[in-house]
Design a protein around this motif. Structure first.
Motif, PDB file in Angstrom:
ATOM      1  N   LEU A 144       5.942   0.451   6.976  1.00 20.16           N
ATOM      2  CA  LEU A 144       4.954   0.769   6.020  1.00 20.16           C
ATOM      3  C   LEU A 144       4.112  -0.676   5.878  1.00 20.16           C
ATOM      4  O   LEU A 144       3.197  -0.367   5.180  1.00 20.16           O
ATOM      5  N   ALA A 145       4.895  -1.771   5.849  1.00 17.93           N
ATOM      6  CA  ALA A 145       4.084  -3.031   5.441  1.00 17.93           C
ATOM      7  C   ALA A 145       2.829  -3.282   6.318  1.00 17.93           C
ATOM      8  O   ALA A 145       1.902  -3.554   5.957  1.00 17.93           O
ATOM      9  N   ALA A 146       3.014  -2.797   7.778  1.00 18.35           N
ATOM     10  CA  ALA A 146       1.926  -2.884   8.590  1.00 18.35           C
ATOM     11  C   ALA A 146       0.868  -2.034   8.159  1.00 18.35           C
ATOM     12  O   ALA A 146      -0.433  -2.349   8.409  1.00 18.35           O
ATOM     13  N   VAL A 147       1.168  -0.729   7.682  1.00 16.29           N
ATOM     14  CA  VAL A 147      -0.126   0.222   7.378  1.00 16.29           C
ATOM     15  C   VAL A 147      -0.629  -0.479   6.215  1.00 16.29           C
ATOM     16  O   VAL A 147      -1.983  -0.649   6.252  1.00 16.29           O
ATOM     17  N   LEU A 148      -0.074  -1.167   5.218  1.00 21.29           N
ATOM     18  CA  LEU A 148      -0.738  -1.674   4.056  1.00 21.29           C
ATOM     19  C   LEU A 148      -1.504  -2.937   4.412  1.00 21.29           C
ATOM     20  O   LEU A 148      -2.650  -3.184   4.049  1.00 21.29           O
ATOM     21  N   LEU A 149      -0.858  -3.699   5.386  1.00 22.86           N
ATOM     22  CA  LEU A 149      -1.547  -5.007   5.641  1.00 22.86           C
ATOM     23  C   LEU A 149      -2.819  -4.654   6.545  1.00 22.86           C
ATOM     24  O   LEU A 149      -3.699  -5.328   6.466  1.00 22.86           O
TER      25      LEU A 149
END
Length: 245
Positions: free
Chosen positions: A192-197
């Motif tokens: 999930l963090a990778a998608v936002l970043l």
């Protein structure tokens, strides 16, 4: 824009949320990495195997059938310690070493990503972060994404092999435990963090291109503006000379 008055652009909400999720996922990963409860035996089965983690096994008067001496393995011991040396080849198959490698690499990459994201969030060093923010966020995205992939491979390999009969005795007495669950949670949060970043890094890159184009247009328009001013001045001088004559 002065740093003393905090008159500089802050980190965006997407970066803050992505960084926060990365920190939480890193905490889950750290607990999973150090926790000795990837798999454990049911308490009512009175099994000689109690529980294990990536780096530790716990037994209660366990006797390995293939060991030629009558020896009990008791208590919790480090997998690379002297106590478990004689049965280490059985306790540490190739697939488990692959799990250890993937989790260790994920922990290292996530830690480096957290350092970069901390620099972006606190704006330190200020000039470097403001100039290369999109690079910082992009590198963090790559590290977090790779960490998520490594953790996915780790939990998939462990979940697919932990009930093999050539590993722990009586696998039907065992169940996956909280350290394994924490690794799964960390894998999901890193994804999930990778998608936002990724979305934020793309946005920052587009803003950087727009700023470059704007600067180029201003530099290109300055000579024409100066030429127009020169023409106006010459025209005014000609008019003044005409009226004087």
């Amino acid at each position: 824009m002065t740093a003393a008055n905090n008159e500089y652009p802050k980190a965006s909400n997407a970066t803050l949320i992505g960084a926060t999720i990365t920190y939480v996922a890193g905490l889950f990963l750290l607990l999973s990495f150090a926790g000795p409860y990837w798999i454990e035996s049911y308490s009512g089965m009175f099994s000689s195997f109690k529980h294990m983690g990536l780096w530790e096994y716990c037994f209660d008067r366990f006797r390995f059938p293939s060991y030629q001496y009558d020896k009990y393995f008791d208590g919790c011991h480090y997998i690379f310690g002297q106590e478990l040396y004689v049965i280490r080849e059985w306790l540490l198959p190739a697939w488990l070493m692959a799990v250890q490698t993937f989790v260790t690499l994920a922990l290292m990459l996530s830690f480096m990503a957290q350092i970069l994201l901390a620099c972006v969030v606190v704006r330190m060093p200020l000039r470097t972060v403001l100039r290369y923010e999109w690079i910082f966020v992009s590198i963090s995205f790559v590290m977090v994404a790779i960490s998520s992939v490594f953790l996915f491979l780790a939990v998939a390999i462990f979940g697919g092999n932990c009930y093999r009969r050539d590993w722990l005795l009586y696998p039907s007495f065992n169940v996956l435990s909280w350290s394994y669950a924490f690794a799964v949670i960390a894998f999901i949060l890193f994804g999930l963090a990778a998608v936002l970043l990724f979305l934020e890094s793309r946005k920052l890159y587009e803003l950087r291109l727009e700023a470059k184009n704007l600067v180029a247009q201003m530099q290109h328009s300055q000579p024409e503006h100066a030429l127009h001013q020169l023409r106006d001045q010459l025209h005014q001088q000609q008019q003044l000379g005409y009226f004087r004559n």
